[in-house]
Motif scaffolding. Sequence first.
Motif, PDB file in Angstrom:
ATOM      1  N   VAL A 186       0.678 -25.029  -2.618  1.00  0.00           N
ATOM      2  CA  VAL A 186       1.292 -24.135  -1.635  1.00  0.00           C
ATOM      3  C   VAL A 186       2.390 -24.874  -0.871  1.00  0.00           C
ATOM      4  O   VAL A 186       3.480 -24.329  -0.620  1.00  0.00           O
ATOM      5  CB  VAL A 186       0.234 -23.578  -0.667  1.00  0.00           C
ATOM      6  CG1 VAL A 186       0.889 -22.812   0.479  1.00  0.00           C
ATOM      7  CG2 VAL A 186      -0.760 -22.680  -1.403  1.00  0.00           C
ATOM      8  N   ALA A 187       2.127 -26.124  -0.507  1.00  0.00           N
ATOM      9  CA  ALA A 187       3.111 -26.915   0.232  1.00  0.00           C
ATOM     10  C   ALA A 187       4.375 -27.166  -0.582  1.00  0.00           C
ATOM     11  O   ALA A 187       5.453 -27.397  -0.017  1.00  0.00           O
ATOM     12  CB  ALA A 187       2.488 -28.244   0.656  1.00  0.00           C
ATOM     13  N   LEU A 188       4.249 -27.103  -1.908  1.00  0.00           N
ATOM     14  CA  LEU A 188       5.414 -27.260  -2.784  1.00  0.00           C
ATOM     15  C   LEU A 188       6.244 -25.973  -2.861  1.00  0.00           C
ATOM     16  O   LEU A 188       7.296 -25.952  -3.517  1.00  0.00           O
ATOM     17  CB  LEU A 188       4.969 -27.661  -4.187  1.00  0.00           C
ATOM     18  CG  LEU A 188       4.318 -29.036  -4.348  1.00  0.00           C
ATOM     19  CD1 LEU A 188       3.842 -29.228  -5.780  1.00  0.00           C
ATOM     20  CD2 LEU A 188       5.287 -30.147  -3.951  1.00  0.00           C
ATOM     21  N   GLY A 189       5.748 -24.919  -2.225  1.00  0.00           N
ATOM     22  CA  GLY A 189       6.465 -23.650  -2.227  1.00  0.00           C
ATOM     23  C   GLY A 189       6.065 -22.705  -3.349  1.00  0.00           C
ATOM     24  O   GLY A 189       6.733 -21.691  -3.573  1.00  0.00           O
ATOM     25  N   ARG A 190       4.973 -23.009  -4.026  1.00  0.00           N
ATOM     26  CA  ARG A 190       4.516 -22.131  -5.110  1.00  0.00           C
ATOM     27  C   ARG A 190       3.867 -20.879  -4.516  1.00  0.00           C
ATOM     28  O   ARG A 190       3.110 -20.954  -3.549  1.00  0.00           O
ATOM     29  CB  ARG A 190       3.540 -22.866  -6.014  1.00  0.00           C
ATOM     30  CG  ARG A 190       4.085 -24.202  -6.528  1.00  0.00           C
ATOM     31  CD  ARG A 190       5.252 -24.009  -7.482  1.00  0.00           C
ATOM     32  NE  ARG A 190       5.945 -25.258  -7.754  1.00  0.00           N
ATOM     33  CZ  ARG A 190       6.580 -25.535  -8.883  1.00  0.00           C
ATOM     34  NH1 ARG A 190       6.634 -24.628  -9.849  1.00  0.00           N
ATOM     35  NH2 ARG A 190       7.196 -26.687  -9.048  1.00  0.00           N
ATOM     36  N   LYS A 191       4.180 -19.733  -5.131  1.00  0.00           N
ATOM     37  CA  LYS A 191       3.723 -18.456  -4.587  1.00  0.00           C
ATOM     38  C   LYS A 191       2.738 -17.712  -5.489  1.00  0.00           C
ATOM     39  O   LYS A 191       1.939 -16.901  -5.010  1.00  0.00           O
ATOM     40  CB  LYS A 191       4.934 -17.536  -4.348  1.00  0.00           C
ATOM     41  CG  LYS A 191       6.005 -18.119  -3.432  1.00  0.00           C
ATOM     42  CD  LYS A 191       5.491 -18.316  -2.015  1.00  0.00           C
ATOM     43  CE  LYS A 191       6.597 -18.787  -1.083  1.00  0.00           C
ATOM     44  NZ  LYS A 191       6.082 -19.065   0.295  1.00  0.00           N
TER      45      LYS A 191
END
Length: 340
Positions: A186-191
Amino acid sequence: MSNLQTRRPAPTLEEVAAEAGVSRSTVSRVVNGSSQVSPEVLATVGAAIEKLNYIPNRAARSLANRQTMAIALVVPEETTRFFGDPYFAAIVHGITMGLEPSDYVLNLQLAGATSPSPKTMRYLLGGNVDGALVVSHHSGDHFLSSLDETIPVVFGGRPLRHAEQNSYYVDVDNAAAAAKGVDHLVALGRKRIATIAGPADMPAGIDRTEGWRRSLQNAGLPADLISYGDFSMVSGARSMRELLDRAPDLDAVFVASDLMATGAVSVLRERGLSIPGNIAVMGFDDSPAAIGGDIQLTTVHQPSIEMGRRMAETLLALLRGETPERICIMETRIVQRESA
């Protein structure tokens, strides 16, 4: 003259007693680890034992104290899974380390995933072992989950039945560890984060799925992409194909074991998807499988060797009549590599 004719007979307890200048009963107390022996006598008898190369008769000692000096390692899995998963190699390595200071030998019992065979049950309950270590526990293992009512048992992983009442086990907080791994994605921006989950009849599979779901819910993301595997590479590949067919837009996958993750990676590369460019992959275990391929897996590290060692030490304490810590929860951490 043959070697059998020239070989000297093994020294006896009486010969050790004569060499040390003590009684036979004193030597017996030393050999059996009695505390009622002075340090001076212990040293004298020890020197005599070493000089004569005396080896205690374990069989006779077992008859005397009703101990077998054997411990069963019970793994309710098929042979191919046991020998093909590096997780088991790490656990056994740790168990062997833990038992090394003792006189106990380890007997491997591969049992059925739902119920041990009658032969295994007779062996475990027939006075052949003093205790057991159970690894890879399934909810259908009703016999194994109640084995600790008959002999001392330590589980590797939380058993489903009466775990909070009286079972001894060594584990990690699988739900928290999985949530930690998904939080990283999530912190990597994965949705659109899917999961290849472990078996739904195993506490580790259940808890890691719960951790994945919890993290996504906390992040306000959908938790609807799930496919179940069995911790094998083949099931990881199969589940990855299924997830891609269902959701071509997924951009990350949390996989409940490194071995399943390697299967998933093979499918992603087969379909021409870049890792982590198109899809980030998070494994679990930090086993040799995580670094054995072209893509080095980011994964959740669990201290499998140390867990095995702690299992053995806990069981040895129980066999000595001690009261060790009943539940041991070990730390996990994220190991970041190339895949996420």
